[in-house]
Design an enzyme around this catalytic site. Sequence first.
Site, PDB file in Angstrom:
ATOM      1  CB  CYS A  97      -0.904   0.012   1.230  1.00 10.28           C
ATOM      2  SG  CYS A  97      -1.857   1.534   1.412  1.00 10.28           S
ATOM      3  CB  CYS A 149       1.342   1.714   4.718  1.00  9.50           C
ATOM      4  SG  CYS A 149      -0.202   0.785   4.844  1.00  9.50           S
ATOM      5  CG  ASN A 163     -14.571   8.638  -3.429  1.00  9.95           C
ATOM      6  OD1 ASN A 163     -15.582   9.299  -3.256  1.00  9.95           O
ATOM      7  ND2 ASN A 163     -13.716   8.892  -4.409  1.00  9.95           N
ATOM      8  CG  HIS A 166      -3.958   3.629   4.240  1.00  5.10           C
ATOM      9  ND1 HIS A 166      -2.956   2.940   4.886  1.00  5.10           N
ATOM     10  CD2 HIS A 166      -4.140   4.755   4.955  1.00  5.10           C
ATOM     11  CE1 HIS A 166      -2.545   3.639   5.931  1.00  5.10           C
ATOM     12  NE2 HIS A 166      -3.257   4.742   5.995  1.00  5.10           N
ATOM     13  CG  HIS A 194      -7.223   7.419   0.786  1.00 10.74           C
ATOM     14  ND1 HIS A 194      -7.613   6.100   0.635  1.00 10.74           N
ATOM     15  CD2 HIS A 194      -7.335   7.966  -0.460  1.00 10.74           C
ATOM     16  CE1 HIS A 194      -7.925   5.860  -0.625  1.00 10.74           C
ATOM     17  NE2 HIS A 194      -7.772   6.982  -1.311  1.00 10.74           N
ATOM     18  CD  GLN A 253      -9.054  11.202  -4.407  1.00 11.97           C
ATOM     19  OE1 GLN A 253      -8.513  11.755  -5.357  1.00 11.97           O
ATOM     20  NE2 GLN A 253      -9.899  10.194  -4.553  1.00 11.97           N
TER      21      GLN A 253
END
Length: 347
Positions: free
Chosen positions: A70, A73, A156, A167, A169, A171
């Site tokens: 990922c 990370c 999202n 992960h 997150h 935007q």
Amino acid sequence: MKKTSTRLADGRELLYYDSRDDAVRDAVDRRPLDPISTTSEIRRDPLLGDSVAIASHRQGRTYHPPADECPLCPSRDGRLSEIPAADYDVAVFENRFPSLDGDSGRCEVVCFTSDHDASFADLSEEQAALVLDAWTDRTAELAELPQVEQVFCFENRGAEIGVTLGHPHGQIYAYPFVTPRTSLMLRSAAEHRARTGRNLFDDVMEQELSDGARVVLEGEHWVAFVPYAAHWPYEVHLYPRRRVPDLRALDEAARTEFPQIYLELLRRFDRIFGEAEPPTPYIAAWHQAPFNEVDRSDFGLHLELFTIRRTSGKLKFLAGSESGMSVFINDVPPETAAQRLREVAST
């Protein structure tokens, strides 16, 4: 909050937001990255009058990597990622595959936590408050860019939504134009002001509170409700009781209460369909006033949270009426959705 700005190996900006003032962020990105090359272009549709971002370089973006690869990370155990530090609280960086770039705006990735297996709902109130601080700081900084008209912070969540990185997150898009959805809100607000002399966002919230059937959560400074004409099966709008145009204008009391209300709301979303179901896919979207409006104060900051799952094991697809004509058909009455969300109080 402590903010530290640094650069990745290809020149993109990386920012750390830490809850501790003594945090040191001096890790260097040791990856041999080539300079970023993008082909983002904004084209205007002459029939609809809206804008489309053409970004062919995004075809090569990272797609469903295994957890041990990922890119969001921390960099640990010899594996280098987008975040050089071995740990972090909140990290924000320029997207390597931006939809908007340079003269056409800016796209950023917001990593809510270094814990790959967590979700926003798993954050502590202190961690969620730090994310709110990061959203606010980015809104303030991006507002200073001459090409930026509007800042959109969003998350999202879930493969069903189209998320390609597991992960936790979100935007941030800094648009060089006012988005079509915001333009519609501004038009409706202006028409309502001309017709009634009152503010549309205030009246919507007051009507929902007066009716009560669609209210999900109430705090001293925030109200969460399913809108009367909800487009999505489960859709909740979160309004501050004191109207403000954007995140920068929230007072300290509203900022303090936000993590309590929002985390409770997300945890209820995860209980809608029962614990046997996978985590509820959703989109969480902050709506903020554009920067160059004549009277920004008439716009009401709010967050819209919705899922595309309409019932256990079934998704709401945007088919002919929705995609072809932008006329939504909702299978779940908003009053039923609100009742369900009231019933599934998190523990």
